[in-house]
Scaffold this active site. Structure first.
Site, PDB file in Angstrom:
ATOM      1  CG  HIS A  22      -1.930  -1.063   1.217  1.00 51.94           C
ATOM      2  ND1 HIS A  22      -3.077  -0.985   0.468  1.00 51.94           N
ATOM      3  CD2 HIS A  22      -1.987  -2.255   1.848  1.00 51.94           C
ATOM      4  CE1 HIS A  22      -3.792  -2.072   0.654  1.00 51.94           C
ATOM      5  NE2 HIS A  22      -3.156  -2.861   1.481  1.00 51.94           N
ATOM      6  CB  CYS A  34      -3.637   2.908  -3.018  1.00 54.16           C
ATOM      7  SG  CYS A  34      -2.438   2.163  -1.916  1.00 54.16           S
TER       8      CYS A  34
END
Length: 111
Positions: A22, A34
């Site tokens: 992430h 993301c």
């Protein structure tokens, strides 16, 4: 950090893609980095399956996406796949350049 691992063939064509992690650019649900990486990679995967009509091995989970490109015999399918993959790589490289602390691209080449 998002890590994008790309395996390229000797003739500079994407053979495999694996995206992990992430970005942690902002809080979950509003992380534009993301979202951008996910949108590019998942759209490329959809294009490979629905436009190039490839029977492709893939896995998509939370913080993970991978796929492997099979040998493509059909010329038209191959050209479509290459265009999709080259465009995806350009987009990922652009995101990595603009958000370098959050996205890292690792390219390996087959010999």
């Amino acid at each position: 950090m998002i890590t994008v691992n790309i395996l390229m063939s000797a003739d500079d064509k994407v053979r495999e893609l694996k995206v992990t992690g992430h970005a942690d650019y902002s809080e979950y649900g509003s992380d534009i980095v993301c979202s951008a990486v996910s949108a590019l990679t998942q759209t490329a995967l959809l294009g490979l399956m629905n436009v190039a009509k490839l029977d492709i091995e893939y896995c998509v989970n939370e913080g993970f996406l991978s796929f492997t490109i099979p040998v493509i015999e059909d010329r038209d399918a191959r050209l479509k796949a290459w265009a999709i993959l080259d465009t995806m790589v350009m987009g990922l490289e652009n995101i990595s350049e603009n958000y370098s602390p959050y996205v890292r691209i690792v390219v390996k080449r087959e010999v």
